[in-house]
Design a protein around this motif. Structure first.
Motif, PDB file in Angstrom:
ATOM      1  N   LEU A  26      10.758 112.218   4.321  1.00 41.83           N
ATOM      2  CA  LEU A  26      10.205 113.074   4.468  1.00 41.83           C
ATOM      3  C   LEU A  26       8.578 112.172   5.249  1.00 41.83           C
ATOM      4  O   LEU A  26       9.162 110.936   4.341  1.00 41.83           O
ATOM      5  N   LEU A  27       8.157 112.144   6.143  1.00 44.71           N
ATOM      6  CA  LEU A  27       7.201 111.439   7.135  1.00 44.71           C
ATOM      7  C   LEU A  27       5.805 111.282   7.187  1.00 44.71           C
ATOM      8  O   LEU A  27       5.899 113.033   6.837  1.00 44.71           O
ATOM      9  N   LEU A  28       5.049 110.882   6.414  1.00 46.79           N
ATOM     10  CA  LEU A  28       3.314 110.903   5.391  1.00 46.79           C
ATOM     11  C   LEU A  28       2.573 110.791   6.247  1.00 46.79           C
ATOM     12  O   LEU A  28       2.607 108.941   6.414  1.00 46.79           O
ATOM     13  N   PRO A  29       1.300 110.339   6.678  1.00 45.32           N
ATOM     14  CA  PRO A  29       0.555 109.715   6.969  1.00 45.32           C
ATOM     15  C   PRO A  29      -0.310 108.650   6.467  1.00 45.32           C
ATOM     16  O   PRO A  29       0.302 108.951   5.040  1.00 45.32           O
ATOM     17  N   SER A  30      -0.653 107.419   6.691  1.00 46.37           N
ATOM     18  CA  SER A  30      -1.455 106.791   6.000  1.00 46.37           C
ATOM     19  C   SER A  30      -2.888 106.595   5.878  1.00 46.37           C
ATOM     20  O   SER A  30      -3.621 106.842   5.182  1.00 46.37           O
ATOM     21  N   ASP A  31      -3.300 107.514   7.250  1.00 47.67           N
ATOM     22  CA  ASP A  31      -4.272 107.455   7.641  1.00 47.67           C
ATOM     23  C   ASP A  31      -4.934 108.900   7.279  1.00 47.67           C
ATOM     24  O   ASP A  31      -3.423 109.890   7.345  1.00 47.67           O
ATOM     25  N   GLY A  32      -6.078 109.333   7.218  1.00 44.14           N
ATOM     26  CA  GLY A  32      -6.261 110.912   6.888  1.00 44.14           C
ATOM     27  C   GLY A  32      -6.668 110.789   5.969  1.00 44.14           C
ATOM     28  O   GLY A  32      -6.327 110.821   5.077  1.00 44.14           O
ATOM     29  N   GLU A  33      -6.845 112.013   5.929  1.00 45.97           N
ATOM     30  CA  GLU A  33      -6.918 113.170   4.110  1.00 45.97           C
ATOM     31  C   GLU A  33      -6.039 114.378   3.914  1.00 45.97           C
ATOM     32  O   GLU A  33      -6.218 115.139   4.718  1.00 45.97           O
ATOM     33  N   GLY A  34      -4.966 113.887   2.989  1.00 39.09           N
ATOM     34  CA  GLY A  34      -4.223 115.546   3.081  1.00 39.09           C
ATOM     35  C   GLY A  34      -5.379 116.643   2.111  1.00 39.09           C
ATOM     36  O   GLY A  34      -6.054 116.207   1.407  1.00 39.09           O
ATOM     37  N   PRO A  35      -3.969 117.595   2.046  1.00 41.89           N
ATOM     38  CA  PRO A  35      -2.973 117.589   2.325  1.00 41.89           C
ATOM     39  C   PRO A  35      -3.223 118.391   4.086  1.00 41.89           C
ATOM     40  O   PRO A  35      -3.740 118.519   4.566  1.00 41.89           O
ATOM     41  N   TYR A  36      -1.857 117.515   4.283  1.00 34.36           N
ATOM     42  CA  TYR A  36      -1.249 118.015   5.784  1.00 34.36           C
ATOM     43  C   TYR A  36      -0.557 118.710   6.135  1.00 34.36           C
ATOM     44  O   TYR A  36       0.535 119.086   5.476  1.00 34.36           O
ATOM     45  N   PRO A  37      -0.895 119.226   7.310  1.00 32.54           N
ATOM     46  CA  PRO A  37      -0.244 120.473   8.017  1.00 32.54           C
ATOM     47  C   PRO A  37       1.608 119.903   8.012  1.00 32.54           C
ATOM     48  O   PRO A  37       1.553 118.778   8.375  1.00 32.54           O
ATOM     49  N   LEU A  38       2.156 120.692   8.059  1.00 33.95           N
ATOM     50  CA  LEU A  38       3.879 120.198   8.395  1.00 33.95           C
ATOM     51  C   LEU A  38       4.521 120.427   9.538  1.00 33.95           C
ATOM     52  O   LEU A  38       4.278 121.975  10.117  1.00 33.95           O
ATOM     53  N   VAL A  39       5.010 119.377   9.691  1.00 33.04           N
ATOM     54  CA  VAL A  39       5.735 120.176  10.884  1.00 33.04           C
ATOM     55  C   VAL A  39       6.932 119.409  10.502  1.00 33.04           C
ATOM     56  O   VAL A  39       7.756 118.993  10.523  1.00 33.04           O
ATOM     57  N   LEU A  40       8.320 120.823  10.603  1.00 30.37           N
ATOM     58  CA  LEU A  40       9.860 121.050  10.471  1.00 30.37           C
ATOM     59  C   LEU A  40      10.338 120.543  12.078  1.00 30.37           C
ATOM     60  O   LEU A  40       9.736 121.012  12.851  1.00 30.37           O
ATOM     61  N   THR A  41      11.491 119.682  12.282  1.00 34.75           N
ATOM     62  CA  THR A  41      11.592 119.175  13.457  1.00 34.75           C
ATOM     63  C   THR A  41      13.564 118.803  13.206  1.00 34.75           C
ATOM     64  O   THR A  41      14.435 118.109  13.248  1.00 34.75           O
ATOM     65  N   PRO A  42      14.577 120.210  13.468  1.00 36.27           N
ATOM     66  CA  PRO A  42      15.894 120.207  13.698  1.00 36.27           C
ATOM     67  C   PRO A  42      16.191 119.883  14.448  1.00 36.27           C
ATOM     68  O   PRO A  42      15.526 119.708  15.538  1.00 36.27           O
ATOM     69  N   HIS A  43      17.397 118.863  14.221  1.00 37.25           N
ATOM     70  CA  HIS A  43      17.834 118.640  16.277  1.00 37.25           C
ATOM     71  C   HIS A  43      19.045 119.248  16.306  1.00 37.25           C
ATOM     72  O   HIS A  43      19.050 120.228  16.066  1.00 37.25           O
ATOM     73  N   GLY A  44      18.588 118.423  17.898  1.00 36.87           N
ATOM     74  CA  GLY A  44      20.382 119.486  18.452  1.00 36.87           C
ATOM     75  C   GLY A  44      21.437 118.425  17.777  1.00 36.87           C
ATOM     76  O   GLY A  44      21.547 117.866  17.343  1.00 36.87           O
ATOM     77  N   HIS A  45      22.091 118.767  19.240  1.00 38.79           N
ATOM     78  CA  HIS A  45      23.858 118.364  19.089  1.00 38.79           C
ATOM     79  C   HIS A  45      23.395 116.499  19.248  1.00 38.79           C
ATOM     80  O   HIS A  45      24.167 115.710  20.594  1.00 38.79           O
ATOM     81  N   SER A  46      22.877 115.847  18.860  1.00 43.54           N
ATOM     82  CA  SER A  46      23.734 114.284  18.882  1.00 43.54           C
ATOM     83  C   SER A  46      24.091 113.406  17.462  1.00 43.54           C
ATOM     84  O   SER A  46      23.188 114.263  16.532  1.00 43.54           O
TER      85      SER A  46
END
Length: 350
Positions: free
Chosen positions: A92-112
């Motif tokens: 889970l990566l959370l920005p240090s700047d800005g003001e939450g709650p932050y929109p969420l990005v899910l990043t499923p990976h490929g064949h690596s």
């Protein structure tokens, strides 16, 4: 001597009428009913419905095992339960700047081979770093730097969600043995991976730093597969951006060799890939492809996108779908992604 013609076989069966071709919804004028019936059918044939029943009420048992302050963001490593005896490793990566709650990005990976590690920029070698950066594959890192809470997970069959046997043999993944076992129990790897994404969303909704009412999913290649099917089957996803996957099945999976994890029994009796995108509409959809991608050819992507345009236009939301072709091959192209995400999230706020 005579040989079996797979091309003739495919051509003959491909011409059969698909039960959930989007033209049926166009003719009937009832998109909601078509989507409900088609979504349920996909849940059934992927094994997702069965898996949901088997894990109903299963606690998340979330465990954070590491917290590291990085440059501009905090990175947590954790695990959540997805079915008895099996946990999903994630960052889970959370920005240090800005003001939450932050929109969420899910990043499923490929064949690596190293799965989520590449997406968060946790490289093992300089070669891995070069390939990751040059191919825009550090997608989770991009997302948090754009100001989003981001979860990068290992997709079932890879790295910490792969089998020890393949790891010890130096193989890149465990897709083949896991898909075979899934099929024997009425499941598919795609269905299991969508289920895992749902568990990740369940966990995200427990974190006060995350705005789980605004969720984006994007990944490359096999991560594009997971992105598309998750958005089609889980309506909590607001924006879907598959990278190096969107195409017709006729021009991709049926035209050349692909990993076993891509296949769902009976899928083409139900619909083509653009029909599945019809389950995402009217939510925003951006396909990111390579002009010279050899395994998801650009001509197939263009053919599929022409159908997607008709679907979105018929729903009165033609401005919510787009396609981008990068000047290269099978890789991620970040250039159009984050402007599209921010534009569509701003529309959602209004």
């Amino acid at each position: 001597m005579r040989f079996f013609s797979a091309d003739q076989y495919v051509d003959r069966h491909y011409m059969n009428e698909r039960e959930f071709h989007y033209r049926n919804a166009l003719e009937e004028g009832n998109w909601s009913d078509w989507q409900q019936r088609f979504r349920q059918r996909l849940r059934d044939i992927t094994g997702l419905e069965q898996l949901a029943k088997e894990t109903d009420g299963l606690p998340l048992e979330a465990e954070i095992v590491e917290t590291v302050q990085m440059d501009g963001y905090t990175r947590e490593k954790g695990y959540i339960g997805t079915e008895p005896g099996l946990s999903i490793p994630f960052y889970l990566l959370l920005p240090s700047d800005g003001e939450g709650p932050y929109p969420l990005v899910l990043t499923p990976h490929g064949h690596s081979r190293r799965g989520k590690e590449i997406y968060v920029g946790n490289y093992e070698t300089e070669q891995e770093r070069s390939e990751g950066v040059d191919g825009d594959r550090d997608i989770a890192l991009q997302a948090v730097q754009e100001g989003f809470a981001t979860i990068a997970m290992d997709v079932r069959g890879f790295w910490e969600m792969g089998r020890e046997e393949e790891y010890e043999q130096g193989k890149g993944n465990s897709c083949n043995p896991l898909q075979k076992r899934a099929l024997m129990f009425g499941r598919t790897l795609i269905g299991e991976r969508v289920h895992d994404m749902g568990r990740v969303i369940d966990y995200a909704s427990t974190r006060p730093e995350i705005d789980s009412s605004r969720i984006v999913i994007t990944g490359n290649s096999g991560g594009g597969t997971v992105s598309l099917f998750t958005a089609a089957l889980d309506e909590r996803i607001d924006i879907c951006i598959p990278g190096s996957y969107f195409c017709t099945y006729r021009a991709s999976l049926l035209a050349m060799d692909h990993c076993d994890c891509n296949f769902i029994p009976g899928l083409l009796q139900q619909g083509e890939m653009y029909d599945i995108v019809g389950l995402i509409a009217p939510r925003p959809f951006l396909a990111v492809n390579g002009e010279r991608d050899e395994i998801y050819p650009s001509f197939g992507a263009r053919e599929a996108y022409a159908h997607v345009e008709r679907i979105y236009a018929a729903m009165g939301v033609a401005d919510r779908c787009a396609i981008h072709f990068g000047d290269g091959g099978h890789r991620y192209y970040k250039e159009p992604v984050w402007p599209f995400v921010k534009r569509q999230l701003e529309r959602l706020k209004r």
